[in-house]
Motif scaffolding. Structure first.
Motif, short mmCIF file in Angstrom:
data_model
loop_
_atom_site.label_atom_id
_atom_site.label_comp_id
_atom_site.label_asym_id
_atom_site.label_seq_id
_atom_site.Cartn_x
_atom_site.Cartn_y
_atom_site.Cartn_z
N SER A 146 4.04 -12.36 2.14
CA SER A 146 3.22 -11.77 3.19
C SER A 146 3.50 -12.53 4.47
CB SER A 146 1.73 -11.83 2.82
OG SER A 146 0.97 -11.12 3.76
N CYS A 203 -1.86 -13.70 10.86
CA CYS A 203 -2.43 -13.19 9.62
C CYS A 203 -3.76 -12.49 9.92
CB CYS A 203 -2.64 -14.34 8.64
SG CYS A 203 -3.14 -13.78 7.00
N ASN A 258 -8.74 -9.86 7.21
CA ASN A 258 -9.15 -9.28 5.93
C ASN A 258 -8.15 -9.57 4.81
OD1 ASN A 258 -7.14 -7.72 7.08
ND2 ASN A 258 -7.95 -5.79 6.29
N ALA A 259 -7.27 -10.57 5.00
CA ALA A 259 -6.30 -10.92 3.97
C ALA A 259 -6.98 -11.65 2.82
CB ALA A 259 -5.20 -11.79 4.57
N LYS A 276 3.34 -7.83 2.69
CA LYS A 276 1.90 -7.60 2.83
C LYS A 276 1.18 -7.72 1.50
CE LYS A 276 2.70 -4.44 6.71
NZ LYS A 276 2.43 -3.11 7.29
N TRP A 314 3.49 -12.70 8.43
CA TRP A 314 2.83 -12.18 9.62
C TRP A 314 3.10 -13.10 10.80
CZ3 TRP A 314 0.22 -7.62 8.85
CH2 TRP A 314 -0.19 -7.33 7.54
N HIS A 332 0.82 -1.21 0.00
CA HIS A 332 0.00 0.00 0.00
C HIS A 332 0.86 1.27 0.00
CE1 HIS A 332 -3.22 -2.76 1.46
NE2 HIS A 332 -3.96 -1.96 0.70
N ASP A 374 -0.79 -9.98 0.53
CA ASP A 374 -2.15 -10.50 0.63
C ASP A 374 -3.13 -9.45 1.11
OD1 ASP A 374 -1.21 -10.25 3.17
OD2 ASP A 374 -1.68 -12.29 3.82
N MET A 375 -2.68 -8.20 1.21
CA MET A 375 -3.59 -7.13 1.57
C MET A 375 -4.28 -6.53 0.35
SD MET A 375 -3.75 -6.60 4.91
CE MET A 375 -4.03 -8.37 4.85
#
Length: 530
Positions: free
Chosen positions: A287, A292, A295-296, A251, A289, A223, A253-254
């Protein structure tokens, strides 16, 4: 979980297999078992590795370091002299990224630890360098102590001053992962001018670590793909070390699969404006974490898992390829030192013998491209081995004539022998990873020197690929520097002229002041001879 650029450490038993954490969607974090390298358990492999590292230390200290010292190489380069602790240090992984890229989560996931810790770590901040290392007991070593410790490979950092050392620390904790390599986390870079006044040269510090790192990971957030001015400067500091750099898009998978394709394209476009290399940089879409988020997106999970395996494989291979990288760095340093010596000797040849040295040195500094071209043609050297013109010019203006040496053939021949014979021989003697596929393998070592066997039989093999010093006896005799006879003759002539003029001027002043009659004394001496 809030991502902060702080490396945390929590006590863990390094002898116990750590089970991976399973997130609600079935994604597993990294476990210590992912870094179990069979070759590191093989005592024959470790013994052969240690012997190569010993010889590499000897080659540098006896055949390359004298050339660097004679021509003041460290004054022109950001590289400090390499010590035995630098050459024998574990592989180093350098993490660089802007704030919120998940660097801390990335490290904690590798170590299978969570933040906050019980009593190890630092307060949440973005202005600190943290080196995470393995140690049986947990402890924090402040920057000033780490920079003077002979057991740590951070001695050269004291040149960046107290402002940097107060923002640097070593965090030690028992970890099976850290037995194979060291992780260096850098401060999170903020956009804009908020980090301009750090109090130390951030880019030079990044360059110092990049020269010693075996792998450099540039982390980006899916992002947040903008590259700030300070991050751009940090990427430019990696010039010459492009083979170490890997880009990590964390990230991933965001965003959805369609958005991920656009993000990847935008990242490559942004990097293309900063990294000026014809090769396409390797980008890992991962990704990682500790937990996790709910919201992934799951539509690219198989791709992200495959990419995670690739980056873990790169990390796993670091100890195996550590010796090759160290030899490569010494070769690179020797080539630069050799070219540097030829440049200094050429500049010394162009200097006048008596008067106008300052003006001549200034003129040569302003015409460095011409000087470099002349040296390249004279010795048939590729221009790619020559230093940066602006940096060399700035360093040259701070030198005096006495610091410019003529060409020392012995030192140059010793460095040529190291480049042409010794270092290629070490590459041939390196243990091959394919030979050591299990803990019971018994490869042929082809021992070439019996005295090494006698010495090594008394030293137990260590699992960690690190040593604290060279052997008691060395194969390489130290190179004695030749005397600079031209400088000696110059000093003798200069001293004679100064003494002569001091005598004449002193006699004239004494006669003028009436302290004695010079003419009467001269006539008396002449009358006595006659």
């Amino acid at each position: 979980m809030t991502d902060t650029d702080v490396v945390s450490a929590k006590s863990v038993n390094s002898n116990t297999k750590v089970r991976p954490n399973i997130s609600p969607n079935g994604s597993a974090t990294v476990s210590a078992s992912d870094f179990e390298v069979a070759s590191l358990k093989n005592p024959e492999y470790v013994r052969k590795f240690d012997r190569v590292i010993d010889d590499l230390q000897d080659v540098y200290s006896h055949k390359i370091r004298p050339l660097e010292k004679a021509y003041n190489f460290e004054h022109f380069s950001s590289s400090a002299p390499l010590g035995n602790d630098d050459i024998a240090a574990k592989p180093m992984v350098l993490l660089i990224g802007q704030y919120s890229t998940g660097k801390t989560t990335f490290i904690n996931s590798l170590l299978n630890k969570s933040y906050p810790s019980s009593h190890i770590g630092v307060e949440p901040t973005t202005d600190r360098f943290v080196a995470v290392m393995d140690n049986p007991t947990e402890r924090i070593i402040p920057g000033n102590a780490a920079a003077v410790s002979s057991a740590l490979p951070f001695k050269g950092l004291d040149k960046f001053g107290q402002a940097f050392l107060s923002r640097f620390q070593v965090s030690q904790t028992p970890s099976a992962v850290l037995q194979n390599f060291t992780i260096v986390d850098t401060p999170g870079i903020l956009s804009g001018d908020k980090q301009r006044n750090r109090g130390y040269d951030y880019t030079s510090v990044i360059e110092w670590f990049a020269e010693r790192a075996d792998l450099v990971l540039l982390l980006f957030d899916s992002h947040k793909l903008d590259i700030s001015n300070e991050l751009k400067a940090a990427i430019h500091a990696l010039k010459g070390h492009e083979e170490k750099v890997r880009v990590v898009l964390n990230k991933s998978d965001m965003v959805s699969q369609q958005q991920l394709m656009r993000v990847y394209g935008a990242l490559m476009w942004s990097l293309g404006k900063v990294v000026h290399t014809p090769e396409v940089m390797r980008v890992y879409l991962v990704s990682i974490w500790l937990e996790c988020p709910s919201n992934a997106f799951e539509d690219c999970r198989s791709l992200l898992d495959a990419e995670k395996k690739d980056i873990l494989m790169d990390l796993q291979q670091l100890p195996i390829n550590a010796a090759i990288r160290k030899v490569n760095e010494i070769v690179k340093r020797a080539r630069l030192a050799r070219v540097h010596a030829l440049i200094i000797a050429h500049i010394r040849e162009q200097m006048p013998s008596f008067y106008g040295k300052a003006a001549a040195l200034k003129q040569l500094s302003e015409n460095l491209p011409t000087v470099f071209s002349a040296v390249s043609k004279k010795y048939r050297l590729p221009m790619g081995d020559f230093p940066d013109v602006e940096r060399f010019q700035e360093s040259l203006m701070g030198l005096k004539f006495e610091q410019l040496r003529v060409l020392d053939e012995k030192l140059l021949l010793a460095s040529d022998e190291a480049l042409g014979t010794d270092l290629p021989e070490l590459l041939q003697r390196l243990p091959h990873h394919s030979t050591f596929t299990g803990t019971t393998a018994k490869p042929e070592l082809n021992l070439s020197d019996d005295e090494f066997d006698e010495l090594e039989d008394s030293v137990p093999a260590k699992r960690g690929l690190t040593r604290t010093g060279t052997r008691a006896r060395s194969r390489y005799a130290p190179v004695k520097q030749e005397r600079d006879w031209s400088l000696i003759v110059y000093n003798v002539i200069l001293f004679t002229l100064v003494l002569f003029f001091a005598t004449v001027v002193g006699g004239a002043v004494a006669t003028k002041m009436g302290w004695y009659d010079g003419r009467a004394l001269l006539l008396e001496l002449l009358s006595q001879k006659m």
